[in-house]
Scaffold this motif. Structure first.
Motif, PDB file in Angstrom:
ATOM      1  N   VAL A   1       2.705   4.907  11.861  1.00  0.00           N
ATOM      2  CA  VAL A   1       2.905   4.321  10.522  1.00  0.00           C
ATOM      3  C   VAL A   1       4.267   4.749   9.968  1.00  0.00           C
ATOM      4  O   VAL A   1       5.022   3.934   9.415  1.00  0.00           O
ATOM      5  CB  VAL A   1       1.758   4.736   9.577  1.00  0.00           C
ATOM      6  CG1 VAL A   1       2.080   4.370   8.138  1.00  0.00           C
ATOM      7  CG2 VAL A   1       0.457   4.082   9.995  1.00  0.00           C
TER       8      VAL A   1
ATOM      9  N   THR B   1      -1.685   7.841  14.500  1.00  0.00           N
ATOM     10  CA  THR B   1      -1.611   6.886  13.392  1.00  0.00           C
ATOM     11  C   THR B   1      -0.477   7.258  12.440  1.00  0.00           C
ATOM     12  O   THR B   1       0.320   6.396  12.031  1.00  0.00           O
ATOM     13  CB  THR B   1      -2.956   6.867  12.632  1.00  0.00           C
ATOM     14  OG1 THR B   1      -4.002   6.703  13.568  1.00  0.00           O
ATOM     15  CG2 THR B   1      -3.007   5.748  11.626  1.00  0.00           C
TER      16      THR B   1
ATOM     17  N   ARG C   1       0.843  -1.192   0.000  1.00  0.00           N
ATOM     18  CA  ARG C   1       0.000   0.000   0.000  1.00  0.00           C
ATOM     19  C   ARG C   1       0.879   1.242   0.000  1.00  0.00           C
ATOM     20  O   ARG C   1       1.987   1.210   0.511  1.00  0.00           O
ATOM     21  CB  ARG C   1      -0.889   0.030   1.244  1.00  0.00           C
ATOM     22  CG  ARG C   1      -1.970  -1.035   1.249  1.00  0.00           C
ATOM     23  CD  ARG C   1      -2.878  -0.853   2.430  1.00  0.00           C
ATOM     24  NE  ARG C   1      -4.060  -1.692   2.311  1.00  0.00           N
ATOM     25  CZ  ARG C   1      -5.206  -1.423   2.927  1.00  0.00           C
ATOM     26  NH1 ARG C   1      -5.320  -0.350   3.675  1.00  0.00           N
ATOM     27  NH2 ARG C   1      -6.240  -2.226   2.802  1.00  0.00           N
ATOM     28  N   SER C   2       0.343   2.294  -0.544  1.00  0.00           N
ATOM     29  CA  SER C   2       1.097   3.543  -0.543  1.00  0.00           C
ATOM     30  C   SER C   2       0.261   4.633   0.116  1.00  0.00           C
ATOM     31  O   SER C   2      -0.960   4.500   0.264  1.00  0.00           O
ATOM     32  CB  SER C   2       1.456   3.942  -1.974  1.00  0.00           C
ATOM     33  OG  SER C   2       0.269   4.119  -2.711  1.00  0.00           O
ATOM     34  N   TRP C   3       0.906   5.721   0.509  1.00  0.00           N
ATOM     35  CA  TRP C   3       0.197   6.820   1.175  1.00  0.00           C
ATOM     36  C   TRP C   3      -0.782   7.457   0.192  1.00  0.00           C
ATOM     37  O   TRP C   3      -0.384   7.903  -0.875  1.00  0.00           O
ATOM     38  CB  TRP C   3       1.187   7.895   1.631  1.00  0.00           C
ATOM     39  CG  TRP C   3       2.041   7.472   2.788  1.00  0.00           C
ATOM     40  CD1 TRP C   3       3.164   6.731   2.728  1.00  0.00           C
ATOM     41  CD2 TRP C   3       1.831   7.777   4.163  1.00  0.00           C
ATOM     42  NE1 TRP C   3       3.678   6.529   3.971  1.00  0.00           N
ATOM     43  CE2 TRP C   3       2.879   7.178   4.893  1.00  0.00           C
ATOM     44  CE3 TRP C   3       0.864   8.500   4.872  1.00  0.00           C
ATOM     45  CZ2 TRP C   3       3.000   7.269   6.266  1.00  0.00           C
ATOM     46  CZ3 TRP C   3       0.984   8.587   6.240  1.00  0.00           C
ATOM     47  CH2 TRP C   3       2.032   7.978   6.934  1.00  0.00           C
ATOM     48  N   PRO C   4      -2.045   7.506   0.540  1.00  0.00           N
ATOM     49  CA  PRO C   4      -3.003   8.119  -0.381  1.00  0.00           C
ATOM     50  C   PRO C   4      -2.989   9.650  -0.331  1.00  0.00           C
ATOM     51  O   PRO C   4      -3.587  10.297  -1.169  1.00  0.00           O
ATOM     52  CB  PRO C   4      -4.351   7.591   0.115  1.00  0.00           C
ATOM     53  CG  PRO C   4      -4.131   7.291   1.549  1.00  0.00           C
ATOM     54  CD  PRO C   4      -2.689   6.978   1.740  1.00  0.00           C
ATOM     55  N   ILE C   5      -2.312  10.182   0.683  1.00  0.00           N
ATOM     56  CA  ILE C   5      -2.224  11.641   0.777  1.00  0.00           C
ATOM     57  C   ILE C   5      -0.797  12.034   0.413  1.00  0.00           C
ATOM     58  O   ILE C   5       0.141  11.763   1.174  1.00  0.00           O
ATOM     59  CB  ILE C   5      -2.562  12.128   2.198  1.00  0.00           C
ATOM     60  CG1 ILE C   5      -3.934  11.598   2.620  1.00  0.00           C
ATOM     61  CG2 ILE C   5      -2.523  13.644   2.282  1.00  0.00           C
ATOM     62  CD1 ILE C   5      -4.260  11.801   4.075  1.00  0.00           C
TER      63      ILE C   5
ATOM     64  N   THR D   1      -5.243  11.007  14.357  1.00  0.00           N
ATOM     65  CA  THR D   1      -4.550  11.135  13.065  1.00  0.00           C
ATOM     66  C   THR D   1      -3.049  11.238  13.302  1.00  0.00           C
ATOM     67  O   THR D   1      -2.244  10.591  12.615  1.00  0.00           O
ATOM     68  CB  THR D   1      -5.046  12.383  12.317  1.00  0.00           C
ATOM     69  OG1 THR D   1      -6.463  12.351  12.264  1.00  0.00           O
ATOM     70  CG2 THR D   1      -4.482  12.459  10.920  1.00  0.00           C
TER      71      THR D   1
ATOM     72  N   LEU E   1       5.767  14.509   6.042  1.00  0.00           N
ATOM     73  CA  LEU E   1       5.386  15.380   7.156  1.00  0.00           C
ATOM     74  C   LEU E   1       5.552  14.656   8.493  1.00  0.00           C
ATOM     75  O   LEU E   1       6.135  15.193   9.442  1.00  0.00           O
ATOM     76  CB  LEU E   1       3.927  15.840   6.996  1.00  0.00           C
ATOM     77  CG  LEU E   1       3.670  16.890   5.928  1.00  0.00           C
ATOM     78  CD1 LEU E   1       2.186  17.051   5.676  1.00  0.00           C
ATOM     79  CD2 LEU E   1       4.265  18.221   6.361  1.00  0.00           C
ATOM     80  N   PHE E   2       5.064  13.421   8.550  1.00  0.00           N
ATOM     81  CA  PHE E   2       5.179  12.658   9.800  1.00  0.00           C
ATOM     82  C   PHE E   2       6.624  12.256  10.072  1.00  0.00           C
ATOM     83  O   PHE E   2       7.059  12.177  11.222  1.00  0.00           O
ATOM     84  CB  PHE E   2       4.267  11.431   9.761  1.00  0.00           C
ATOM     85  CG  PHE E   2       2.816  11.800   9.890  1.00  0.00           C
ATOM     86  CD1 PHE E   2       2.328  12.285  11.097  1.00  0.00           C
ATOM     87  CD2 PHE E   2       1.955  11.697   8.828  1.00  0.00           C
ATOM     88  CE1 PHE E   2       0.992  12.651  11.226  1.00  0.00           C
ATOM     89  CE2 PHE E   2       0.632  12.052   8.946  1.00  0.00           C
ATOM     90  CZ  PHE E   2       0.144  12.531  10.147  1.00  0.00           C
TER      91      PHE E   2
END
Lengths: 240, 353
Positions: A77, A73, A31-35, A70, A41-42
């Motif tokens: 992640v 998470t 899976r990849s970051w959808p945003i 948020t 940023l994290f």
């Protein structure tokens, strides 16, 4: 039961998770970051912390809806992805407004509340995720007086166990100004990250909330959801 | 502060801009939904009433006649007796029969009647109505009633002045007669004084103190009598001149005429929308300040305490493509997606799954 015939629960939380993952018929998928840009940023955020073995941090905020879950998470992640050798767990202590189970499409129980009520051992309440080194401890069953559970000695035991088991423990708390138990939980972790959402957190409430966390080790503030409605051109002209 | 105001404006742009658009729009719609009206107008040349003694009235002494008469007519228009007299004999007379009709007439006069001065002597009377005949009749009726009232007032006041001066003259005559009689009696009782008066004249006779005193009384009474007679003559002259000079004191220069076609008032068509626009802007400005001043939330790093440790600044991460089909927790789910968080599926994806 594991291959060795020993119940995985008896061997500890991590073994239980490994068993769960093995029994899962879900096919691991990439899976990849959808945003776009969110991972960076994290990443930049957790770089500010010293993420080592035995790191525990609580994410707090003054009022509800400021992005604590948020932030938890995202941090978890990002750390789990970037540091595969670190074992990370998210502990949802907001027993009043649980969200993690729903977000991850998991049954709400068993979870932390069940563990605190001694209905379930800690190992069976931990849930695996798509990331091998990231686990979840969701809020669990709804209970009539969550504040009593969070103030109990059992809660301190659970936190102690998790800190010994995982490299990084990220605690998702309730709002400080709504539930006073958050101050107790904040003292059970090494560091507290305070989330302030722009346009939501009243400045007065922020001061009061930080005052309540005076005895905790508040690492600093993360200004969340920063956005401006003013057009960029105008911002530049007004030098905002 | 500028930052807060700008933020408030762009955040609530629709709500703030709405009054500026809606209020003028509603007013313009109202203005153009009301039917156009005929306008009847008369110009009246007025003079200050000659018989009135203005020397004691400091307030109106220096006011032009048109202003004095304008005030009088404006006040009269607020009295029921005057408006009733005006309406009688016009198309609006039927409204006098009902209690609600009187209220309607009051509103009509307040709304459609205009009175203003144009210079020191010219008074302009204007009335608007959807019916040209009504407008014309009412202007004529107002002019007539005002002229009648003014003439009546003048006559009444002049007659009052005449009767007052007549009384004063009668008193003066009486006093003079008494003084003369007393002087005659004194001369009869004092023959030496009478002889001195006859022989040496008045100045010698004045050497007698009694005669001198009575003579002074007669002279004073004579002066009073002359004064009263003069004032009476003046009042009678004023009365006669004011009655005969009605045409000069209240002269209709421009007879009432009515516009050829109905039109909308300039005030309604231009001033009202402009006033509505200004009102809308004021309301919007009020809203803007309300939003800006009531926002006590943290909006930037500047709103945090100076000694705060800032770990990071996270921009808004709402994924626009997902936001359309997800709830408010879409960002959180998007952030946890890698770890297995569920995202809302498109209808096609849902069918496939």
């Amino acid at each position: 039961m594991s291959d060795a015939g020993t119940p995985s629960v008896a061997r500890g939380p991590l073994a239980a998770i490994a068993d769960l993952r093995a029994r899962s018929d879900r096919q691991p998928q990439k899976r990849s970051w959808p945003i776009p840009g969110a991972d960076e940023l994290f990443r930049s955020l957790y770089t500010g912390f010293e993420v080592g073995s035995g790191t525990s941090l609580a994410v707090c905020s003054a009022v509800n809806g400021e992005g604590k879950s948020t932030m938890c998470t995202g941090l978890a992640v990002a750390i789990a992805q970037d540091l595969p050798d670190r074992r990370v767990v998210i502990v949802e202590t907001d027993l009043w407004r649980p969200v993690l189970a729903k977000d991850f499409g998991l049954p709400p129980a068993p979870g932390l509340s069940d563990c605190l009520l001694d209905r379930q051992p800690l190992a069976t309440t931990l849930r695996a995720t798509e990331l091998d080194n990231l686990s979840l401890l969701v809020a669990g069953s709804m209970v009539p007086s969550p504040q009593r559970l969070l103030r109990s000695a059992r809660m301190a035991d659970v936190m102690h166990t998790l800190r010994n088991t995982y490299d990084v423990v990220i605690v998702d708390t309730a709002a400080v100004m709504v539930h006073s138990e958050v101050a107790l939980i904040a003292r059970m972790v090494e560091e507290v990250v305070f989330v302030v959402r722009t346009g939501v957190t009243p400045a007065r409430e922020l001061d009061a909330a930080l005052g309540r966390l005076r005895e905790a080790n508040v690492k600093g503030i993360v200004l969340n959801d920063v956005r401006s409605s003013v057009p960029r051109v105008l911002r530049r002209l007004a030098r905002l | 502060m500028i930052e807060k105001v700008l933020e408030a404006f762009f955040r609530h742009a629709v709500l703030i801009v709405l009054p500026i658009i809606v209020i003028p729009f509603v007013v313009v719609a109202w203005v153009f939904s009301t039917p156009p009206q005929y306008e009847a107008q008369a110009g009246v040349w007025v003079e200050r009433p000659a018989y009135l003694n203005y020397s004691g009235d400091e307030l109106t002494r220096y006011l032009p006649p048109a202003k004095v008469q304008l005030d009088r007519l404006s006040e009269l228009m607020r009295t029921r007796s005057f408006t009733t007299a005006v309406v009688k004999g016009t198309q609006l007379a039927e409204y006098l029969q009902t209690p609600g009709g009187e209220a309607f007439l009051d509103q009509t006069f307040a709304r459609d009647f205009d009175l203003f001065q144009n210079g020191d002597h010219l008074l302009v009377i204007r009335f608007r109505s959807e019916d040209s005949a009504t407008a014309l009749t009412l202007v004529n009726a107002i002019v007539e009633q005002f002229r009648d009232r003014a003439s009546e007032d003048r006559r009444a006041q002049a007659q009052l002045a005449i009767s007052f001066y007549q009384g004063r003259l009668a008193d003066a005559d009486g006093t003079l007669t008494t003084a003369r009689s007393e002087l005659a009696k004194y001369l009869d009782a004092n023959p030496s004084v009478a002889a001195a008066l006859a022989k040496n004249g008045l100045d010698y006779a004045r050497l007698d103190p009694g005669f001198a005193d009575l003579q002074r009384r007669v002279e004073a009474a004579l002066r009073n009598d002359d004064n009263a007679r003069g004032a009476l003559s003046s009042a009678q002259f004023d009365y006669a001149s004011s009655v005969q000079g009605d045409a000069l004191g209240f002269r209709v220069i421009d007879a009432a005429g009515v516009s050829a076609s109905p039109s909308r008032q300039l005030k309604k068509a231009l001033v009202y929308p402009l006033a509505a626009l200004i009102g809308g802007i004021a309301l919007s400005a009020g809203l803007l300040m309300l939003f800006a001043l009531s926002d006590h939330s943290v909006r930037s790093l500047a709103d945090l305490a100076p000694d705060s440790v800032i770990l990071g600044v996270m921009p808004s991460m709402r994924p626009t493509s997902l936001a359309r089909r997800a709830g408010p927790d879409v960002t959180r789910r998007g952030v946890g997606f890698i770890a297995g968080a569920t995202l809302p599926l498109k209808p096609t994806e849902r069918k496939a799954s």
